[in-house]
Scaffold this motif. Sequence first.
Motif, PDB file in Angstrom:
ATOM      1  N   GLU A 195       0.827  -1.202   0.000  1.00 40.27           N
ATOM      2  CA  GLU A 195       0.000   0.000   0.000  1.00 40.27           C
ATOM      3  C   GLU A 195       0.868   1.261   0.000  1.00 40.27           C
ATOM      4  O   GLU A 195       0.640   2.189  -0.787  1.00 40.27           O
ATOM      5  CB  GLU A 195      -0.856  -0.016   1.262  1.00 40.27           C
ATOM      6  N   VAL A 196       1.869   1.271   0.898  1.00 44.83           N
ATOM      7  CA  VAL A 196       2.754   2.440   0.968  1.00 44.83           C
ATOM      8  C   VAL A 196       3.474   2.622  -0.366  1.00 44.83           C
ATOM      9  O   VAL A 196       3.575   3.736  -0.895  1.00 44.83           O
ATOM     10  CB  VAL A 196       3.757   2.280   2.125  1.00 44.83           C
ATOM     11  N   ALA A 197       3.939   1.503  -0.945  1.00 37.39           N
ATOM     12  CA  ALA A 197       4.666   1.596  -2.212  1.00 37.39           C
ATOM     13  C   ALA A 197       3.763   2.132  -3.316  1.00 37.39           C
ATOM     14  O   ALA A 197       4.180   2.966  -4.120  1.00 37.39           O
ATOM     15  CB  ALA A 197       5.216   0.221  -2.596  1.00 37.39           C
ATOM     16  N   ASN A 246       1.064   4.065  -3.041  1.00 40.81           N
ATOM     17  CA  ASN A 246       0.807   5.493  -2.856  1.00 40.81           C
ATOM     18  C   ASN A 246       2.037   6.322  -3.185  1.00 40.81           C
ATOM     19  O   ASN A 246       1.919   7.413  -3.737  1.00 40.81           O
ATOM     20  CB  ASN A 246       0.351   5.770  -1.422  1.00 40.81           C
ATOM     21  N   ALA A 247       3.216   5.793  -2.837  1.00 39.09           N
ATOM     22  CA  ALA A 247       4.439   6.520  -3.164  1.00 39.09           C
ATOM     23  C   ALA A 247       4.616   6.597  -4.676  1.00 39.09           C
ATOM     24  O   ALA A 247       5.000   7.628  -5.224  1.00 39.09           O
ATOM     25  CB  ALA A 247       5.640   5.839  -2.528  1.00 39.09           C
ATOM     26  N   LEU A 248       4.295   5.495  -5.342  1.00 40.09           N
ATOM     27  CA  LEU A 248       4.404   5.466  -6.804  1.00 40.09           C
ATOM     28  C   LEU A 248       3.446   6.488  -7.416  1.00 40.09           C
ATOM     29  O   LEU A 248       3.759   7.143  -8.403  1.00 40.09           O
ATOM     30  CB  LEU A 248       4.045   4.064  -7.293  1.00 40.09           C
ATOM     31  N   TRP A 249       2.260   6.605  -6.788  1.00 42.43           N
ATOM     32  CA  TRP A 249       1.264   7.543  -7.310  1.00 42.43           C
ATOM     33  C   TRP A 249       1.777   8.973  -7.218  1.00 42.43           C
ATOM     34  O   TRP A 249       1.522   9.792  -8.097  1.00 42.43           O
ATOM     35  CB  TRP A 249      -0.044   7.413  -6.523  1.00 42.43           C
ATOM     36  N   SER A 250       2.528   9.297  -6.146  1.00 40.71           N
ATOM     37  CA  SER A 250       2.943  10.691  -6.029  1.00 40.71           C
ATOM     38  C   SER A 250       4.329  10.951  -6.604  1.00 40.71           C
ATOM     39  O   SER A 250       4.797  12.079  -6.564  1.00 40.71           O
ATOM     40  CB  SER A 250       2.862  11.156  -4.574  1.00 40.71           C
ATOM     41  N   THR A 251       4.982   9.916  -7.152  1.00 38.07           N
ATOM     42  CA  THR A 251       6.293  10.143  -7.768  1.00 38.07           C
ATOM     43  C   THR A 251       6.153  11.096  -8.961  1.00 38.07           C
ATOM     44  O   THR A 251       5.281  10.918  -9.794  1.00 38.07           O
ATOM     45  CB  THR A 251       6.882   8.806  -8.251  1.00 38.07           C
ATOM     46  N   PRO A 252       6.997  12.123  -9.045  1.00 36.98           N
ATOM     47  CA  PRO A 252       6.886  13.089 -10.137  1.00 36.98           C
ATOM     48  C   PRO A 252       7.056  12.428 -11.505  1.00 36.98           C
ATOM     49  O   PRO A 252       7.844  11.490 -11.649  1.00 36.98           O
ATOM     50  CB  PRO A 252       8.041  14.054  -9.874  1.00 36.98           C
ATOM     51  N   SER A 253       6.323  12.944 -12.480  1.00 34.76           N
ATOM     52  CA  SER A 253       6.368  12.326 -13.808  1.00 34.76           C
ATOM     53  C   SER A 253       7.765  12.383 -14.410  1.00 34.76           C
ATOM     54  O   SER A 253       8.176  11.466 -15.111  1.00 34.76           O
ATOM     55  CB  SER A 253       5.368  13.011 -14.728  1.00 34.76           C
ATOM     56  N   PHE A 306       9.733   9.436 -13.425  1.00 35.50           N
ATOM     57  CA  PHE A 306       9.382   8.284 -14.263  1.00 35.50           C
ATOM     58  C   PHE A 306      10.128   8.370 -15.591  1.00 35.50           C
ATOM     59  O   PHE A 306      10.592   7.366 -16.128  1.00 35.50           O
ATOM     60  CB  PHE A 306       7.879   8.245 -14.516  1.00 35.50           C
ATOM     61  N   PHE A 315       3.695   2.449 -16.361  1.00 39.73           N
ATOM     62  CA  PHE A 315       4.122   2.479 -14.958  1.00 39.73           C
ATOM     63  C   PHE A 315       3.420   3.597 -14.202  1.00 39.73           C
ATOM     64  O   PHE A 315       3.099   3.460 -13.029  1.00 39.73           O
ATOM     65  CB  PHE A 315       5.637   2.682 -14.861  1.00 39.73           C
ATOM     66  N   LEU A 337      -0.234   2.561 -13.576  1.00 38.03           N
ATOM     67  CA  LEU A 337      -0.392   1.393 -12.705  1.00 38.03           C
ATOM     68  C   LEU A 337      -0.894   1.723 -11.294  1.00 38.03           C
ATOM     69  O   LEU A 337      -1.897   1.148 -10.856  1.00 38.03           O
ATOM     70  CB  LEU A 337       0.943   0.644 -12.675  1.00 38.03           C
ATOM     71  N   ILE A 351       8.630  -1.932  -8.788  1.00 35.84           N
ATOM     72  CA  ILE A 351       8.905  -0.784  -9.650  1.00 35.84           C
ATOM     73  C   ILE A 351       9.536   0.350  -8.850  1.00 35.84           C
ATOM     74  O   ILE A 351      10.489   0.994  -9.288  1.00 35.84           O
ATOM     75  CB  ILE A 351       7.617  -0.317 -10.351  1.00 35.84           C
ATOM     76  N   LEU A 352       9.022   0.553  -7.633  1.00 34.84           N
ATOM     77  CA  LEU A 352       9.545   1.640  -6.798  1.00 34.84           C
ATOM     78  C   LEU A 352      11.025   1.412  -6.508  1.00 34.84           C
ATOM     79  O   LEU A 352      11.839   2.330  -6.600  1.00 34.84           O
ATOM     80  CB  LEU A 352       8.738   1.705  -5.498  1.00 34.84           C
ATOM     81  N   ILE A 410      13.058   2.026  -9.650  1.00 38.64           N
ATOM     82  CA  ILE A 410      13.236   3.450  -9.945  1.00 38.64           C
ATOM     83  C   ILE A 410      14.414   3.988  -9.143  1.00 38.64           C
ATOM     84  O   ILE A 410      15.344   4.594  -9.678  1.00 38.64           O
ATOM     85  CB  ILE A 410      11.960   4.242  -9.592  1.00 38.64           C
ATOM     86  N   ARG A 426       2.906  17.294  -5.090  1.00 40.80           N
ATOM     87  CA  ARG A 426       2.531  17.568  -6.480  1.00 40.80           C
ATOM     88  C   ARG A 426       3.262  18.799  -7.003  1.00 40.80           C
ATOM     89  O   ARG A 426       3.773  18.833  -8.118  1.00 40.80           O
ATOM     90  CB  ARG A 426       1.019  17.811  -6.570  1.00 40.80           C
ATOM     91  N   GLY A 476       6.877  18.230  -7.802  1.00 33.45           N
ATOM     92  CA  GLY A 476       7.130  17.391  -8.966  1.00 33.45           C
ATOM     93  C   GLY A 476       6.612  17.950 -10.271  1.00 33.45           C
ATOM     94  O   GLY A 476       6.853  17.374 -11.320  1.00 33.45           O
ATOM     95  N   PHE A 500      12.854  12.688  -6.098  1.00 34.02           N
ATOM     96  CA  PHE A 500      12.209  11.433  -5.739  1.00 34.02           C
ATOM     97  C   PHE A 500      12.177  11.257  -4.229  1.00 34.02           C
ATOM     98  O   PHE A 500      11.135  10.942  -3.649  1.00 34.02           O
ATOM     99  CB  PHE A 500      12.976  10.276  -6.397  1.00 34.02           C
ATOM    100  N   VAL A 521       9.781  13.824  -2.454  1.00 35.04           N
ATOM    101  CA  VAL A 521       8.366  13.527  -2.649  1.00 35.04           C
ATOM    102  C   VAL A 521       7.991  12.217  -1.948  1.00 35.04           C
ATOM    103  O   VAL A 521       6.911  12.103  -1.363  1.00 35.04           O
ATOM    104  CB  VAL A 521       8.037  13.479  -4.157  1.00 35.04           C
ATOM    105  N   LEU A 522       8.921  11.248  -1.970  1.00 34.68           N
ATOM    106  CA  LEU A 522       8.676   9.982  -1.268  1.00 34.68           C
ATOM    107  C   LEU A 522       8.466  10.241   0.225  1.00 34.68           C
ATOM    108  O   LEU A 522       7.530   9.702   0.841  1.00 34.68           O
ATOM    109  CB  LEU A 522       9.872   9.053  -1.480  1.00 34.68           C
ATOM    110  N   SER A 573       5.109  11.733   0.760  1.00 34.26           N
ATOM    111  CA  SER A 573       4.032  10.750   0.578  1.00 34.26           C
ATOM    112  C   SER A 573       3.919   9.842   1.792  1.00 34.26           C
ATOM    113  O   SER A 573       2.828   9.623   2.327  1.00 34.26           O
ATOM    114  CB  SER A 573       4.307   9.938  -0.693  1.00 34.26           C
ATOM    115  N   GLN A 614       0.901   9.570   4.580  1.00 36.84           N
ATOM    116  CA  GLN A 614       0.205   8.304   4.842  1.00 36.84           C
ATOM    117  C   GLN A 614       0.209   7.968   6.334  1.00 36.84           C
ATOM    118  O   GLN A 614      -0.782   7.471   6.873  1.00 36.84           O
ATOM    119  CB  GLN A 614       0.865   7.170   4.067  1.00 36.84           C
TER     120      GLN A 614
END
Lengths: 560, 375
Positions: free
Chosen positions: A351-353, A355-362, A365, A394, A397, B94-95, B98, B291, B294, B350, B353-354, B357, B361
């Motif tokens: 879950e944490v991962a 949500n973190a992925l969701w807020s990672t800046p584009s 990516f 990604f 996702l 993936i995290l 990255i 947001r 980033g 990264f 922002v991590l 986040s 949470q």
Amino acid sequence: MTGATETGVVRGRASTAKTVAAAAVGLSALLFALALAAGFELLSLTGRLAGVPTIPLLGGLLVTLGAAVIAFGAGSRLELVETDPSRSAGLVAGTLFTGIWFVVTGLVASQTLGLGTVGWLAAASLGGAAAFAVTALPREDVGSTVPAGALAGSVGLVMLTGGIGPDWSWSPAGFSDAQSVTVFPRVVIPIAVAFCALVVGWAAAKAYGGFGARGRHLGAYLLIYLNAGSIIAVLFVLVAFVFAKGIDPVMAGVTVGLGVGPTTTLAVDLVIPFADVRLFGLSYDVVWPVSWPFVMNGASILNDVNGVWPAIVGTIWLVVGAVALAVPLGVGSAIFLTEYAERGRFTQVVEVATNALWSTPSIVFGLFGAAFLLPRFTPTPKKSLLAGMITLGFMLLPLVLITAREAMLSVPDEYRDASAALGVSKWQTVRSVVLPAAMPGVVTGVILGVGRIAGETAPLILTMGGGTFVTVDQAASVVDSFQLTLSPPFVTNPELTQATTALPYQLYQLILANVGQSSGIENMDTFRWGTALVLLVVVLSFYAIGIATRQYFRRKLDYE
Amino acid sequence: MGTTDDATDWQRHANRRLATAREFVAETETDALAAGLVGVLGLLGGFVGFLVTSQYTSVAVAAFLAAVGYGWVRHRELTARAVTLAMTVSTSLILVLILAFIVLEALPALRYESGELLGVSVPGLRMFTGTDWNPATNPKRFSMLPMIHGTVLVTIVATLVAGPLGVAAALFLSEIAPPRVREFVKPGVEILAGIPSIVYGFLGFAILGPWVSDQFDLVGQGTYLFVGIVVGLMALPTVVSVAEDAIDSVPESMKSGSLAMGTTDWQTMTAITIPAAFSGVSAAVLLGVGRAIGETMAATVMLRNEPTIAEPLYNVFYGFETLTSVIANKYGSATGLQESALFVAGIVLFVSVLALSIGSQLIEAHMHRKLGGSE
């Protein structure tokens, strides 16, 4: 008897006072509107309004407004007006007025009086402290009107007496010439007037409600409604502006009629792989009944109207690729997390991962795609459509996973229990009970997510590339380009490993490029606005469909 | 004593795990185990093959698919569980990937910019002590400070815009608005999030930028102030939707209890709803800050794209470069050390922002526990 007359008198006074307060609210609204008009240069600050020079007029109105509010506060304090004030205006109002007056006195002390750092800091602290004392210490009716009225009054006086005239200007000291700033009345006056109108309007609304709980309610609601209204107004203005600017280039040369459009060849070829034997072939030409040059053309010196077809094709392929990657992975993970996994350390980490992925800046990516994907598809690292697809996949996702999970969690457990009671296996339950019930939520999430990635530019700069002006025959033709080979990896598609363009990326390139004559684009500006409009329409239609789907299903399925 | 206890604890844990695994192996049919083994090997092989750019990657993937197909026909229940587990693990991976890949690419620049701290060589230290970005002439310098300064200024302005306005809009949507107005405003806020950032950037570049330069008589075009305002507008929907969820999650019973005492709606909001939802609302603002940090395209097209620090430091009327815009601008033309330095900027982005986040949470989890939420 006496009691009755007294009530009558008080009622009469109260209604007069209410009228004053209501008039003050109305005047604030008028001033706010005038300030907006001046800000958008619909109202000339050097000219006249109703026969009076604009700046002194606005100043006079502000002074009147400030006086009215202070008078109301004083009347309430002297018990001439029946109100229901609290003991104090409260700490929130106190802090806000302290901040405002700190800035105002600080600016006057440092810039007008020319005091040094110590001097202006002392003056500003004094001003802030005084504002705090006036706001927080006395009863609410004085505390919320006097600082507001004084602010409007003093700003109004400065404008009325010509302290800020049409020729006034100010450059803060201590800024170097290369980074200098000059403030003119055309900026200061609209901002100051609008701000004072807001502050006094809030105080007047409180007064109208008779202070106390009801007054605060009215004052707060005024500001909150105004806030919501302006958000919607900004949205409307933004979209309308892009439409107004872009509609001409986009609609240029549109014709409707039989046989006016481009020709599409539908062909079916059945070929035995590796043996160059053609079993069966069919081809049929379709002529479109619509010719829409901006959408159907590329950029070329030969075109009458240049268009963005290759970019549209690129965006479509990006969306297809990203959805093909993200939807199965996201929905599968959501199934595991909600149906199979027991809640514990593992699900928490996931879950944490997510949500973190969701807020990672584009752009991060994008960096990842450039480092992870580019060197692995072609012998030398090269930007490609495939890399863009996977990078956007990604990004999509976590969105799919989060919304799918929420949708599945909202399916009531009774459904699962009922299915299990029939002796059906877990997977059967998931497939025939949970997934169908969660489908609306998943679909909505995917559509909204697609809307978001379809407008994404930053990752494409790093992973997909593509030119600025792209001709029609450079549009990606992925379907035709699959090739089978005898040695691993057996299937290749050169089109996928080629750089191509997409709508948001092309708009970025167009902003960077200064001239486009060599590609037949006479007016870069209109071409940019046209591209922006097409992009906006594509993205917003995803949103419109997504939101409409959600409304539709929400009405149909209400589990609670 | 403590350590031996820990050791036995750990051993017992491992033994229990081993026992469960053995039980699983004993209970599961041999062909299912074999298919599972092939599947796992295929997946791992595919991943490793992809990493080393082997042409046999597709063979491994095909083996994985074959194993899944076999399992699907013979042992559907088990396969469904295994495949969805694999999907979950790869999503979380993936995290990690990255972080691993941007750190890997950033290493050369970090090593080059090593600095001494208390006699120990710290990689990348000079990027945060110097202020020079000079990729062309020797000695090359890649300071992150100009970009960090820009990002901080933009983020402050954006937070000042998105924070109060967003929270007020969230209050409006969840507590104040009549249903009909809500049906209209809520999609509006969502659509505000849907407008692509490059369109915001284009409006800022073509309309706002020239107008601001003219109004304030600036040298050239590009200000942190207005980039911040635009970015704040873009971060607004994030704040609104998360804060609205937080306010909604305050139990209705708490609010009606207050209203039954004869308070006004606004009193209930300030005395009950906002304090109860406070941590959730601050989590929303934190996410909005994330947001804003980033956001790339609006900054890239609206700023001047020369890494310099504004003078004086609070001069928001001149905008030069942010962490995001430097990557978007310079990637592609940059090579060698400079390209690597861009990945350092990526790490800074990264990681910050991590942290935001994860922080938000934790706050939200705390709030759910406090309110005795459903989970």
